[in-house]
Enzyme design. Structure first.
Site, PDB file in Angstrom:
ATOM      1  CG  HIS A  15      -0.328   0.114   2.525  1.00  0.00           C
ATOM      2  ND1 HIS A  15       0.400  -0.914   3.077  1.00  0.00           N
ATOM      3  CD2 HIS A  15      -0.275   1.135   3.426  1.00  0.00           C
ATOM      4  CE1 HIS A  15       0.850  -0.542   4.261  1.00  0.00           C
ATOM      5  NE2 HIS A  15       0.466   0.699   4.487  1.00  0.00           N
ATOM      6  CG  ASP A  16       2.132   3.560   2.936  1.00  0.00           C
ATOM      7  OD1 ASP A  16       1.322   4.224   2.256  1.00  0.00           O
ATOM      8  OD2 ASP A  16       2.125   3.555   4.186  1.00  0.00           O
ATOM      9  CE  LYS A  75       4.299   6.223   3.887  1.00  0.00           C
ATOM     10  NZ  LYS A  75       4.256   5.803   5.310  1.00  0.00           N
ATOM     11  CG  HIS A 126       2.457   7.947  -0.470  1.00  0.00           C
ATOM     12  ND1 HIS A 126       1.756   8.895   0.223  1.00  0.00           N
ATOM     13  CD2 HIS A 126       1.928   6.750  -0.092  1.00  0.00           C
ATOM     14  CE1 HIS A 126       0.844   8.312   0.984  1.00  0.00           C
ATOM     15  NE2 HIS A 126       0.927   7.006   0.823  1.00  0.00           N
ATOM     16  CG  HIS A 158      -3.637   3.350   1.006  1.00  0.00           C
ATOM     17  ND1 HIS A 158      -2.821   3.595  -0.083  1.00  0.00           N
ATOM     18  CD2 HIS A 158      -2.921   3.755   2.094  1.00  0.00           C
ATOM     19  CE1 HIS A 158      -1.676   4.101   0.328  1.00  0.00           C
ATOM     20  NE2 HIS A 158      -1.713   4.213   1.646  1.00  0.00           N
ATOM     21  CG  HIS A 159      -3.714   7.890   2.147  1.00  0.00           C
ATOM     22  ND1 HIS A 159      -3.731   7.934   3.524  1.00  0.00           N
ATOM     23  CD2 HIS A 159      -2.493   7.405   1.792  1.00  0.00           C
ATOM     24  CE1 HIS A 159      -2.559   7.505   3.985  1.00  0.00           C
ATOM     25  NE2 HIS A 159      -1.798   7.176   2.958  1.00  0.00           N
ATOM     26  CG  ASP A 181      -2.257   2.645   6.440  1.00  0.00           C
ATOM     27  OD1 ASP A 181      -1.236   2.257   7.059  1.00  0.00           O
ATOM     28  OD2 ASP A 181      -2.259   3.658   5.725  1.00  0.00           O
TER      29      ASP A 181
END
Length: 329
Positions: free
Chosen positions: A186-187, A190, A215, A246-247, A275
């Site tokens: 998911h990240d 970054k 990101h 996801h944000h 998360d």
């Protein structure tokens, strides 16, 4: 093309196996005994071995143990046997993966090969996933066990949602499997954010916040490039959705696109809660660790604004499982 080594001391069985496999356009290697099998395996590295355990020179069990000792990547070993009770227990104890009954039936053989290919494919998928995920860990010092917990939380939520009349039709065993794999990416975006922003402890400026939010796009684009090269890895489509969305928030106040409600992919809505929950219960360089009850309260207060209310309900039904996962350090 995947290589299969047939290591059979019984000539009739060996020839029959070779014929059946070649009929399926499979690249076949052969060995008459254990020593030859070890040499062929060492030189050719076939991903699958079909073998008996009655080799006259090297005991079959010893051969399996030697392969397991030397291998760098997993070799899928299928033992042939006409006496399952005697052979199978010991074979699996030393590292065999499957068995094939003698006399050999072509249909059974082909299904065993297909099953082994699925196992090997899943192992390769996981290798790709965690190799990519490790890139995030090298940049974000707070990641640690976060990735492992996110995958577990997501699987728990999806399994619970499978019982929900509204979402059950959207969730299959494959969805749950892909979700537990994909969530750890998911990240991944970054990796494209400079340290000065990624590890900043103070409040972001408007420009810094915009850079940090990017990101999600970087992550999705990175995964899409991998998916283009390896289209057979179906889970990457879900991984891209999760990385990008996801944000997003249920009420439309999230980023990068401000999607509302069910316009946000279900996979991303699940990972969004997982998360945030993990961030709440974990000490970060920018915040203290909250208790489970404090974290639960924040999740509940965000139902209908940040989170899909049905996913929050699933979280509540599985809070004991969340507590167990949260204890993973």
């Amino acid at each position: 093309m995947m290589k299969v080594l047939v290591a059979e001391s019984n000539e009739q069985n060996r020839n029959q196996l070779v014929q059946y496999l070649e009929d399926e356009q499979i690249h076949v290697l052969t060995a008459n005994d254990g020593q030859e099998a070890l040499e062929v395996w060492s030189n050719e590295y076939p991903k699958i071995i079909i073998m008996d355990v009655d080799s006259p020179d090297i005991n079959g069990y010893s051969l399996i143990e030697e392969i397991r000792r030397r291998e760098l990547d997993h070799t899928y070993i299928i033992v042939t046997t006409s006496d399952e009770d005697v052979i199978l227990g010991r074979s699996f104890d030393v590292g065999a993966d499957d068995f094939l009954s003698v006399p050999i039936r072509k249909t059974e053989l082909i299904y065993r090969i297909k099953a082994s290919e699925k196992v090997l494919s899943n192992q390769e998928n996981q290798t790709v996933i965690y190799a990519l995920a490790q890139l995030t860990e090298t940049r974000d010092v707070e990641t640690g066990k976060h990735l492992e917990r996110i995958g577990l939380y997501a699987k728990v939520i999806a399994t619970e949602l499978n019982e929900n009349p509204q979402y059950g039709s959207l969730i299959s065993s494959q969805f749950i499997h892909h979700l537990s794999l994909s969530a750890v990416l998911h990240d991944i975006g970054k990796v494209g954010i400079e340290d000065a922003i990624l590890r900043k402890t103070g409040i972001y400026t408007q420009e810094e916040r915009k850079i940090m939010q990017a990101h999600t796009i970087i992550g999705a684009n990175t995964i899409d490039k991998v998916a283009d090269k390896y289209p057979f890895m179906g889970f990457l489509k879900m991984a891209s959705e999760i990385a990008r969305y996801h944000h997003e928030k249920w009420d439309g106040s999230g980023y990068p696109e401000g999607l509302i409600g069910e316009a946000i992919p279900l996979s991303a809505r699940i990972v969004a809660l997982a998360d945030v929950f993990d961030a709440l219960i974990t000490e970060r360089y920018y915040k203290p660790k909250y208790s489970f009850e404090e974290s639960k309260k924040i999740i509940l207060e965000s139902s209908g604004s940040h989170f899909d209310p049905i996913i929050v309900e699933a979280f509540l039904k599985q809070e004991e499982a969340f507590k167990e996962i949260a204890a993973i350090e």
